[in-house]
Scaffold this active site. Sequence first.
Site, PDB file in Angstrom:
ATOM      1  N   HIS A   1      -2.192  -8.352 -12.983  1.00 57.45           N
ATOM      2  CA  HIS A   1      -3.447  -7.810 -13.693  1.00 57.45           C
ATOM      3  C   HIS A   1      -3.415  -8.463 -15.104  1.00 57.45           C
ATOM      4  O   HIS A   1      -2.141  -8.879 -15.704  1.00 57.45           O
ATOM      5  CB  HIS A   1      -3.167  -6.131 -13.721  1.00 57.45           C
ATOM      6  CG  HIS A   1      -3.430  -5.470 -12.553  1.00 57.45           C
ATOM      7  ND1 HIS A   1      -4.480  -5.311 -11.931  1.00 57.45           N
ATOM      8  CD2 HIS A   1      -2.262  -4.857 -11.484  1.00 57.45           C
ATOM      9  CE1 HIS A   1      -4.307  -4.521 -10.840  1.00 57.45           C
ATOM     10  NE2 HIS A   1      -2.901  -4.319 -10.516  1.00 57.45           N
TER      11      HIS A   1
ATOM     12  N   CYS B   1      -3.886  -7.707  -6.535  1.00 50.66           N
ATOM     13  CA  CYS B   1      -3.056  -6.330  -6.079  1.00 50.66           C
ATOM     14  C   CYS B   1      -3.617  -5.891  -4.649  1.00 50.66           C
ATOM     15  O   CYS B   1      -3.275  -6.440  -3.873  1.00 50.66           O
ATOM     16  CB  CYS B   1      -3.219  -5.470  -7.287  1.00 50.66           C
ATOM     17  SG  CYS B   1      -1.960  -3.875  -7.361  1.00 50.66           S
TER      18      CYS B   1
END
Length: 484
Positions: free
Chosen positions: A428, A331
């Site tokens: 994630h 991310c």
Amino acid sequence: MPNKTLMVQGTTSDAGKSVLVAGLCRVLARRGVKVAPFKPQNMALNSAVTEDGGEIGRAQAVQAQACNIPAHTDFNPVLLKPNSDTGAQVIIHGKAVTDMEATAYHHYKTTAMSAVLDSHQRLCDQYDAIIVEGAGSPAEINLRDRDIANMGFAEAVDCPVIIVADIDRGGVFAHLVGTLALLSESEQQRVIGFVINRFRGDMALLQPGIDWLETYTNKPVLATLPYLQGFHLEAEDAIEQSQQLTDEKPLYIAVLVLSRISNHTDFDALRLHPQVNLQYIGPNQTIPPSDLIIIPGTKSVRADLQWLKDQGWDISITKHLRYGGKLLGICGGFQMLGTQISDPLGIESEAGSSDALGLLDFTTMLEANKQLRQVSGELVLNHSAVDAYEIHAGVSTGPALNAPFATINNTNEGAISEDQAIIGTYLHGLFDHSEARNALLVWAGLDKVEAFDYKALQEQEINRLADTIEEHMDLDKTFGNQYS
């Protein structure tokens, strides 16, 4: 219970509210009760993507798992994600609506309460029981005005309250008596009892204190829950670092603790893996010799990029790669691997651009609309299946993305360097599922990966918690014989 709702509040942060709510949810679910978790307002950088495409606190996703139901935005209608010491992104019903300083948000609470009550009503229409988690402590006098997180909510929906305290911290009787004393008369009346959490020792030595507490407050102690050795449940916010480093675990992984690190629960499955030595590296610490360095997500990517450089970690990463180590950016950590990060709208901080680490050839533009989705696909490494989720405000473009890390719905995702030493991804939850985790551990340097079922461990721990509650808690007093 006077209604379907029972609220768990705590004398302090980390008193055990999240854990108790999860355990009570599983206790009721095992009895066939249609139960849902609820947290009116959460402040955390650990979040989850729901089935309806919104964002909620990670703890409520775990509590939904304890209820055996999919996570939904109504379980956490207000989520605050701090982006400075005094400000936060405000997320209502799963969607970011604005950034606010603390003082401005205090005045916004009336609007937020409307969202909270709407969500609660929808849950009341769908479920037989709602177990609510408070935030911090109800005795925080400076936050009592317009409160939506603790007694303000309990008074609005007229629900009973349990107060939990952590005896392992010390001062448990002062915590409970002091908290009760600082509540209004009507708030005191709705407290149906106390829970003493994380007790270890001789119960006979504690009993005189319990007898005194019950006599002094005229409130029962509903449970004294024992300290559960080695217990694991995903943390709401604080980083869980308990792990014994040993030479018997051949793979060494270093996770960089950025100043606004988010979703560090991504690494729980690694920390608990029988072959992994995982260390969180904080400020002013040197990155130790490692097989893999991970740059995690962050709520403030440009600020944390500078923070990383200020620690000298960029130099350490370059040396690590030169000596054959592997690097993974997730991310915000992925965005740092590129050449530039631009924030022309001032989404996360002051508008501007920052030179990134320059390890992969791509740039990132932060945009107002946040990407929120649950995804599935396969890794390019060895075609392993992957299930994950995305939470990010950036859009990345550039030649490096032509060598993707994964394919999601036949679309390229992330990037892997030509020498396969560096991986960047927006995904994630990569390590939660065995197939993808095993592929990444082999890439990081393990010759043979031992079987480890993290999902089964999560279920085992939730059931262990529920077993403990059923053994030590007076559930008839707690629920008024409603679910016996």
